[in-house]
Enzyme design. Structure first.
Site, PDB file in Angstrom:
ATOM      1  N   CYS A 112     -10.667 -29.162  39.789  1.00  5.56           N
ATOM      2  CA  CYS A 112     -10.206 -29.618  38.461  1.00  5.56           C
ATOM      3  C   CYS A 112      -9.599 -31.016  38.494  1.00  5.56           C
ATOM      4  O   CYS A 112      -9.444 -31.657  37.459  1.00  5.56           O
ATOM      5  CB  CYS A 112      -9.191 -28.636  37.892  1.00  5.56           C
ATOM      6  SG  CYS A 112      -9.819 -26.967  37.811  1.00  5.56           S
ATOM      7  N   HIS A 255      -4.775 -31.686  32.657  1.00  3.49           N
ATOM      8  CA  HIS A 255      -5.944 -30.822  32.811  1.00  3.49           C
ATOM      9  C   HIS A 255      -5.720 -29.557  31.978  1.00  3.49           C
ATOM     10  O   HIS A 255      -4.659 -28.930  32.044  1.00  3.49           O
ATOM     11  CB  HIS A 255      -6.123 -30.480  34.293  1.00  3.49           C
ATOM     12  CG  HIS A 255      -7.044 -29.332  34.509  1.00  3.49           C
ATOM     13  ND1 HIS A 255      -8.303 -29.279  33.959  1.00  3.49           N
ATOM     14  CD2 HIS A 255      -6.880 -28.167  35.198  1.00  3.49           C
ATOM     15  CE1 HIS A 255      -8.869 -28.145  34.305  1.00  3.49           C
ATOM     16  NE2 HIS A 255      -8.032 -27.451  35.042  1.00  3.49           N
ATOM     17  N   ASN A 285     -10.892 -23.771  30.066  1.00  4.07           N
ATOM     18  CA  ASN A 285     -10.742 -24.644  31.229  1.00  4.07           C
ATOM     19  C   ASN A 285     -12.135 -25.122  31.656  1.00  4.07           C
ATOM     20  O   ASN A 285     -12.958 -24.318  32.086  1.00  4.07           O
ATOM     21  CB  ASN A 285     -10.064 -23.833  32.341  1.00  4.07           C
ATOM     22  CG  ASN A 285      -9.851 -24.617  33.625  1.00  4.07           C
ATOM     23  OD1 ASN A 285     -10.436 -25.681  33.817  1.00  4.07           O
ATOM     24  ND2 ASN A 285      -9.029 -24.079  34.506  1.00  4.07           N
TER      25      ASN A 285
HETATM   26  O1  UT7 Z   1      -7.871 -25.120  36.663  1.00  3.64           O
HETATM   27  C1  UT7 Z   1      -6.852 -25.013  37.620  1.00  3.64           C
HETATM   28  C2  UT7 Z   1      -6.739 -23.686  38.140  1.00  3.64           C
HETATM   29  N1  UT7 Z   1      -6.431 -22.621  37.234  1.00  3.64           N
HETATM   30  C3  UT7 Z   1      -5.247 -22.444  36.668  1.00  3.64           C
HETATM   31  O2  UT7 Z   1      -4.411 -23.313  36.625  1.00  3.64           O
HETATM   32  C4  UT7 Z   1      -4.927 -21.057  36.137  1.00  3.64           C
HETATM   33  C5  UT7 Z   1      -3.522 -20.641  36.548  1.00  3.64           C
HETATM   34  N2  UT7 Z   1      -3.165 -19.288  36.192  1.00  3.64           N
HETATM   35  C6  UT7 Z   1      -3.065 -18.837  34.920  1.00  3.64           C
HETATM   36  O3  UT7 Z   1      -3.355 -19.559  33.984  1.00  3.64           O
HETATM   37  C7  UT7 Z   1      -2.553 -17.441  34.695  1.00  3.64           C
HETATM   38  O4  UT7 Z   1      -1.995 -16.943  35.900  1.00  3.64           O
HETATM   39  C8  UT7 Z   1      -3.647 -16.460  34.188  1.00  3.64           C
HETATM   40  C9  UT7 Z   1      -4.001 -16.809  32.746  1.00  3.64           C
HETATM   41  C10 UT7 Z   1      -4.860 -16.520  35.069  1.00  3.64           C
HETATM   42  C11 UT7 Z   1      -3.093 -15.017  34.201  1.00  3.64           C
HETATM   43  O5  UT7 Z   1      -1.917 -14.941  33.430  1.00  3.64           O
HETATM   44  P1  UT7 Z   1      -0.641 -14.171  34.018  1.00  3.64           P
HETATM   45  O6  UT7 Z   1       0.381 -14.213  32.961  1.00  3.64           O
HETATM   46  O7  UT7 Z   1      -0.310 -14.841  35.328  1.00  3.64           O
HETATM   47  O8  UT7 Z   1      -1.169 -12.713  34.197  1.00  3.64           O
HETATM   48  P2  UT7 Z   1      -1.287 -11.830  35.528  1.00  3.64           P
HETATM   49  O9  UT7 Z   1      -2.316 -12.369  36.436  1.00  3.64           O
HETATM   50  O10 UT7 Z   1       0.099 -11.626  36.055  1.00  3.64           O
HETATM   51  O11 UT7 Z   1      -1.781 -10.438  34.938  1.00  3.64           O
HETATM   52  C12 UT7 Z   1      -0.958  -9.658  34.077  1.00  3.64           C
HETATM   53  C13 UT7 Z   1      -1.718  -8.411  33.694  1.00  3.64           C
HETATM   54  C14 UT7 Z   1      -2.315  -7.673  34.892  1.00  3.64           C
HETATM   55  O12 UT7 Z   1      -2.205  -6.288  34.630  1.00  3.64           O
HETATM   56  P3  UT7 Z   1      -1.067  -5.420  35.329  1.00  3.64           P
HETATM   57  O13 UT7 Z   1      -1.308  -5.559  36.808  1.00  3.64           O
HETATM   58  O14 UT7 Z   1       0.227  -6.017  34.888  1.00  3.64           O
HETATM   59  O15 UT7 Z   1      -1.322  -4.048  34.793  1.00  3.64           O
HETATM   60  C15 UT7 Z   1      -3.775  -8.066  34.844  1.00  3.64           C
HETATM   61  O16 UT7 Z   1      -4.628  -7.092  35.416  1.00  3.64           O
HETATM   62  O17 UT7 Z   1      -2.820  -8.758  32.839  1.00  3.64           O
HETATM   63  C16 UT7 Z   1      -4.014  -8.177  33.359  1.00  3.64           C
HETATM   64  N3  UT7 Z   1      -5.149  -9.037  33.012  1.00  3.64           N
HETATM   65  C17 UT7 Z   1      -5.785  -8.965  31.832  1.00  3.64           C
HETATM   66  N4  UT7 Z   1      -5.629  -8.163  30.768  1.00  3.64           N
HETATM   67  C18 UT7 Z   1      -6.435  -8.358  29.716  1.00  3.64           C
HETATM   68  C19 UT7 Z   1      -5.691 -10.031  33.749  1.00  3.64           C
HETATM   69  N5  UT7 Z   1      -6.701 -10.600  33.066  1.00  3.64           N
HETATM   70  C20 UT7 Z   1      -6.773  -9.963  31.880  1.00  3.64           C
HETATM   71  C21 UT7 Z   1      -7.596 -10.106  30.751  1.00  3.64           C
HETATM   72  N6  UT7 Z   1      -7.400  -9.298  29.696  1.00  3.64           N
HETATM   73  N7  UT7 Z   1      -8.567 -11.044  30.692  1.00  3.64           N
END
Ligand code: UT7
Length: 328
Positions: A112, A255, A285
């Site tokens: 990125c 980004h 993204n």
């Molecule tokens: O381009 C450069 C690289 N990328 C980034 O900079 C991305 C950086 N990371 C992020 O933007 C965030 O960490 C995400 C958007 C990817 C995830 O958000 P989060 O608030 O960190 O969520 P999480 O990974 O802690 O997941 C929370 C919950 C989990 O369920 P449990 O374990 O709490 O029951 C996930 O399984 O949300 C669940 N989950 C979803 N639920 C519905 C993960 N993806 C989804 C989804 N829909 N698409």
């Protein structure tokens, strides 16, 4: 010697994939995606479009604005993690499409942060070598081809697109548009954002295909924290180098990974949200393409005027990061 951006261009494919469309593909919801990422929709390239095709559309627009023919280009740098082929470079494929036969060509892989890395390299080449007057830099991605559409952790985040810039060496004595810049990387975190298979470490096999190892994997929370810290310190370093307070920044152009990341970066830099350019809601993204698409939208939409200070910052797989402080 100094440089100037004389043209910008961008392209996103026509097909819109909304959060509601994704609800039918994986176990997710519009509400989850919007509140966790700010994304409402993203663009998806058609089956017959490769990354070089997206890059071509953006390049043509940037060249038109720059009143530059492709034949005048001295070089083309394409930043991408979703290249047409492992080799030849997407830049070479683009060269042929454009007819830029005088140009050197190479792809640059910094995930990125690819466009920031490319601008830094192009800037250095123009400043250091009398031969290079006009360079085309492009961030272009068909991420839909490397996303696992069964993995809700990643597939809701990404989109396709391209953003291009034509950089020109300006006459002796003119002001350089780049006021400060820095690049960084930390290879101890290679595994938190990667495509495990398809390279020499794990060549393609039936097993890698069955296990879907040719798709992007990400440890979202780890990336989130590292992204905010790296972009904030990189921006601070650029501002300190130029001896400017963050209050002098007209636009922060980060980004477009996740609006929560963008807000956290802006807040830690004391830059109010209304001075942060965001289009992550419309395109998701787009990795190396995202900053180029933002800059072109801002340029064509009249959001920037000569003298404005723009702080671009990016973060991505590698890990890599970088910032460029520009005077428009
Ligand atoms: O381009 C450069 C690289 N990328 C980034 O900079 C991305 C950086 N990371 C992020 O933007 C965030 O960490 C995400 C958007 C990817 C995830 O958000 P989060 O608030 O960190 O969520 P999480 O990974 O802690 O997941 C929370 C919950 C989990 O369920 P449990 O374990 O709490 O029951 C996930 O399984 O949300 C669940 N989950 C979803 N639920 C519905 C993960 N993806 C989804 C989804 N829909 N698409």
């Amino acid at each position: 010697m100094s440089i100037k951006i004389i043209g910008t261009g961008s392209y996103v494919p026509e097909k819109v994939l909304t959060n509601f469309d994704l609800e039918k593909m994986v176990e997710t919801s519009d509400e989850w995606i919007r509140t966790r990422t700010g994304i409402e929709q993203r663009r998806i390239a058609s089956a017959d479009q490769a990354t070089s095709d997206l890059a071509y559309e953006a390049a043509v627009k940037a060249l038109e604005m720059a009143k530059t023919s492709a034949a005048e280009l001295d070089g083309i740098i394409v930043a991408s993690i979703s290249v047409d082929h492992v080799f030849p470079s997407t830049a070479c494929i683009l060269q042929k499409k454009l007819g830029a036969m005088k140009a050197f060509c190479f792809d640059l892989e910094a995930a990125c942060s690819g466009l920031i890395y490319s601008i830094e390299v192009a800037h250095a080449l123009i400043k250091s070598n009398i031969k290079y007057r006009k360079l085309l830099v492009i961030g272009a991605e068909k991420l839909s081809s490397i996303v696992n559409w069964e993995d809700r952790n990643t597939c809701v985040l990404f989109g396709d697109g391209a953003g291009a810039m034509v950089l020109e060496k300006t006459p002796e004595g003119a002001e350089d548009c780049v006021l400060a810049s820095n690049l960084g990387a930390n290879g101890t975190y290679t595994e938190i954002l990667q495509i495990p298979a398809g390279g020499s470490r794990m060549p393609a096999s039936q097993q890698t295909i069955d296990n879907k190892l040719h798709y992007m994997t990400m440890s979202g929370q780890d990336v989130f924290k590292l992204a905010v810290n790296a972009m904030v310190s990189s921006c601070k370093e650029a501002l300190a180098f130029a001896d400017m307070p963050s209050a002098s920044v007209t636009w922060l152009v980060p980004h477009q990974a996740n609006y929560r990341i963008l807000k956290a970066v802006a807040s830690r830099l004391d830059i109010p949200e209304e001075r942060v350019y965001m289009n992550v809601n419309r395109y998701g993204n787009t990795s190396a393409a995202s900053i180029g698409i933002c800059i072109d939208e801002m340029n064509r939409g009249g959001f920037v005027k000569p003298g404005d200070i723009i702080l671009m910052t990016a973060f991505g797989g590698g890990l890599t990061w970088g910032s460029i402080l520009l005077k428009w």
